[in-house]
Design an enzyme around this catalytic site. Structure first.
Site, PDB file in Angstrom:
ATOM      1  N   GLY A  25       0.745  -1.083   0.074  1.00  0.00           N
ATOM      2  CA  GLY A  25       0.077   0.151   0.183  1.00  0.00           C
ATOM      3  C   GLY A  25       0.858   1.302  -0.040  1.00  0.00           C
ATOM      4  CB  SER A 151      -6.691   8.405   9.624  1.00  0.00           C
ATOM      5  OG  SER A 151      -7.936   8.254   8.953  1.00  0.00           O
ATOM      6  CE1 TYR A 177      -6.770   3.033  11.401  1.00  0.00           C
ATOM      7  CE2 TYR A 177      -8.400   4.556  10.530  1.00  0.00           C
ATOM      8  CZ  TYR A 177      -7.295   4.025  10.246  1.00  0.00           C
ATOM      9  OH  TYR A 177      -6.566   4.447   9.374  1.00  0.00           O
TER      10      TYR A 177
END
Length: 326
Positions: A25, A151, A177
């Site tokens: 990735g 993120s 997360y």
């Protein structure tokens, strides 16, 4: 900063030693671009087969690339410490560390080898410990940089829940997360503050990839789950991984990147596009929480940044765990 920055704008990385966590990735595309720019790349990951494959693919594209694989399991603090020890024995310095590898939203709560919740332990605490173990080598680097991946999930009311940091009382995959990625962002900002205060000489920067097509999109909920199927059929909404890697590469290489800043894509609410300064959520700017999280993390990971920063190269080559707390 240059508009629509791409890898064509990346300065030469010749003579720089760069550690990238993650074999696929975003991590793979980081390593590939940095190898093309002439860097000496160390890909760090837990799966030797995937690591060897990543090295082979990079050498196929860049025949004379200086690239190698080193095993490390970020979900095992002993593995992180051993990785740091190996590099301190074999390397004179590290110029760039990219804290990239991650796990995302497993449906059921899982734990690391040390008993921490998997996402907090891998995404955040493993990289926190890794940065401490590599700090002596980073301090000897040329314009040393630490880039830590966060993120856009942190924008959704993410918070550090000190009352249930390991999600033992209640586990919800995405909020947990988001907490791990908020912790990563807070670490990047706090590392810059502490470096400035103590004279460590680091440039610490946070970055996020927007929404990109990586294995995380399927590995988390499962390819055949409702989320997995949605992500498969609506693949065109997600930018390619190579594009998602650009904010990280900008942070790691551009002379325009600034310590203590946060970079992400510039379009569609930071979900896609080219590198630009990203909005830092208010939760990440709470200095009291940042200091408390740092202190808690040093205890959990059994590391001491101040001690690691003070360690000489001679000592680092002879000591077994220079960042560890006595």
């Amino acid at each position: 900063m240059r508009k629509n920055w791409t890898t064509q704008d990346m300065p030469s990385q010749s003579g720089r030693t760069i550690v990238v966590t993650g074999t696929g990735g975003l991590g793979f595309h980081d390593a590939l671009a940095l190898a093309r720019a002439g860097g000496d790349i160390i890909i760090a990951g837990r799966n030797p087969r995937k690591g060897s494959d990543a090295v082979a693919r990079i050498r196929q594209s860049v025949p004379h690339a200086s690239v190698s694989f080193e095993p490390v399991d970020l979900a095992d603090l002993m593995s992180v410490a051993a990785f740091g020890q190996r590099l301190r024995e074999r390397r004179e310095r590290i110029d760039t560390l990219i804290n990239n590898a991650a796990v995302m939203a497993p449906p059921q709560r899982q734990t690391t080898a040390d008993g921490f919740e998997l996402q907090f332990g891998t995404n955040y605490l493993g990289h926190f410990a890794l940065s401490a173990h590599l700090l002596p080598l980073l301090r000897r680097g040329q314009d040393p940089r630490v880039v830590t991946l966060s993120s856009i999930a942190v924008r959704r009311n993410a918070a550090i829940n000190f009352e249930d940091l390991q999600a033992e009382k209640a586990y919800q995959a995405m909020p947990v997360y988001a907490q791990s990625k908020l912790a990563c962002l807070m670490f990047a900002l706090e590392l810059q503050r502490r470096s400035d205060e103590a004279g460590w000489g680091l440039t610490s920067i946070a970055a996020h990839p927007g929404i990109s097509r990586t294995d995380l999109l399927h590995n988390a909920p499962g390819r055949h789950s409702a989320q997995g199927l949605l992500r498969s059929f609506l693949w065109f909404l997600f930018q390619p991984a190579a594009q998602g890697a650009l904010p990280t590469l900008f942070a790691a290489t551009s002379p325009d990147a600034r310590g203590g800043r946060y970079y992400g894509p510039d379009r569609f609410s930071e979900t896609r596009g080219y590198p630009s300064e990203a909005a830092i959520p208010a939760a990440a700017l709470d200095l009291h929480v940042a200091r408390r999280l740092w202190d808690v993390s040093e205890t959990l990971a059994a590391v001491d940044f101040a001690a690691a920063a003070a360690t000489s190269l001679h000592t680092s080559q002879s000591g077994s765990s220079l960042a560890a707390k006595a």
